[in-house]
Design a protein around this motif. Sequence first.
Motif, short mmCIF file in Angstrom:
data_model
loop_
_atom_site.label_atom_id
_atom_site.label_comp_id
_atom_site.label_asym_id
_atom_site.label_seq_id
_atom_site.Cartn_x
_atom_site.Cartn_y
_atom_site.Cartn_z
N MET A 112 0.82 -1.23 0.00
CA MET A 112 0.00 0.00 0.00
C MET A 112 0.84 1.27 0.00
O MET A 112 0.37 2.33 -0.39
N LYS A 113 2.11 1.14 0.44
CA LYS A 113 3.01 2.31 0.43
C LYS A 113 3.16 2.85 -1.00
O LYS A 113 3.46 4.01 -1.21
N GLY A 114 2.96 1.97 -1.98
CA GLY A 114 3.11 2.38 -3.38
C GLY A 114 1.82 2.87 -4.00
O GLY A 114 1.78 3.18 -5.20
N SER A 115 0.76 2.94 -3.20
CA SER A 115 -0.53 3.38 -3.76
C SER A 115 -0.45 4.85 -4.17
O SER A 115 0.04 5.69 -3.41
N TYR A 116 -0.95 5.13 -5.36
CA TYR A 116 -1.03 6.52 -5.83
C TYR A 116 -2.51 6.81 -6.06
O TYR A 116 -3.08 6.40 -7.06
N ALA A 117 -3.14 7.42 -5.06
CA ALA A 117 -4.60 7.59 -5.11
C ALA A 117 -4.99 9.02 -4.71
O ALA A 117 -5.72 9.22 -3.74
N PRO A 118 -4.51 10.02 -5.48
CA PRO A 118 -4.81 11.41 -5.11
C PRO A 118 -6.27 11.78 -5.34
O PRO A 118 -6.73 12.80 -4.83
N TYR A 119 -7.01 10.96 -6.09
CA TYR A 119 -8.41 11.30 -6.42
C TYR A 119 -9.38 10.63 -5.45
O TYR A 119 -10.28 11.27 -4.91
N ALA A 139 -6.83 11.24 -16.00
CA ALA A 139 -7.83 10.67 -16.90
C ALA A 139 -8.28 9.37 -16.23
O ALA A 139 -7.67 8.32 -16.39
N TYR A 140 -9.33 9.44 -15.40
CA TYR A 140 -9.68 8.37 -14.45
C TYR A 140 -9.59 6.94 -14.97
O TYR A 140 -9.00 6.08 -14.32
N PRO A 141 -10.17 6.64 -16.14
CA PRO A 141 -10.15 5.23 -16.56
C PRO A 141 -8.75 4.70 -16.86
O PRO A 141 -8.57 3.50 -17.03
N SER A 142 -7.78 5.59 -16.92
CA SER A 142 -6.41 5.13 -17.21
C SER A 142 -5.73 4.54 -15.98
O SER A 142 -4.65 3.96 -16.10
N GLY A 143 -6.31 4.68 -14.82
CA GLY A 143 -5.71 4.09 -13.61
C GLY A 143 -5.90 2.58 -13.58
O GLY A 143 -6.55 2.01 -14.46
#
Length: 157
Positions: free
Chosen positions: A34-41, A67-71
């Motif tokens: 989870m340390k690598g999670s990139y979830a600014p949105y 561009a949300y669907p690109s995650g």
Amino acid sequence: MEKKTLTIPYEEYSSIEELPSEDRALLEAAIDAMKGSYAPYSHFNVGAAVRLEDGTVVKGANQENAAYPSGLCAERTAMFAASSQYPKVPMEALAVVCARDGSLMINPGSPCGACRQVMSQYERLSRKPLRIILGSGGPILVFTGVESLMPFMFNDL
Ligand code: THU
């Protein structure tokens, strides 16, 4: 016409301490991932860890994009990394955890449909049931095989 009912077998553990040691180690790897999670949105952090047949553990975390669907979800990030780096080594188990704003959720992380579909394909390629460990800060659920999470799954292999 005949009405039928499905029964889904799974195990529930009250805490990480109660888990068999291999499951516990994989869940801890997912927490570390989870340390690598990139979830600014969404501010929703997900960590996943895949254990391969030879004991190798590959981690992944959710990656968001403007561009949300690109995650991509943590589970697919981990499975795609595992398959890319160790294409010939069967996948044995997958652990998933989630947190909101850094605090582990009480309810177990539950993979989305697209991740379940991807699990089903790697399970078939691996020729053995995928052990799925879903936890966070509360009870931990363990499923033996994707069929339990996704009955009547699609496959073309
Ligand atoms: N997410 C995952 O990583 N795994 C799932 O199975 C469901 C959702 C992520 C995607 C997104 O970054 C955030 O959680 C909120 O949906």
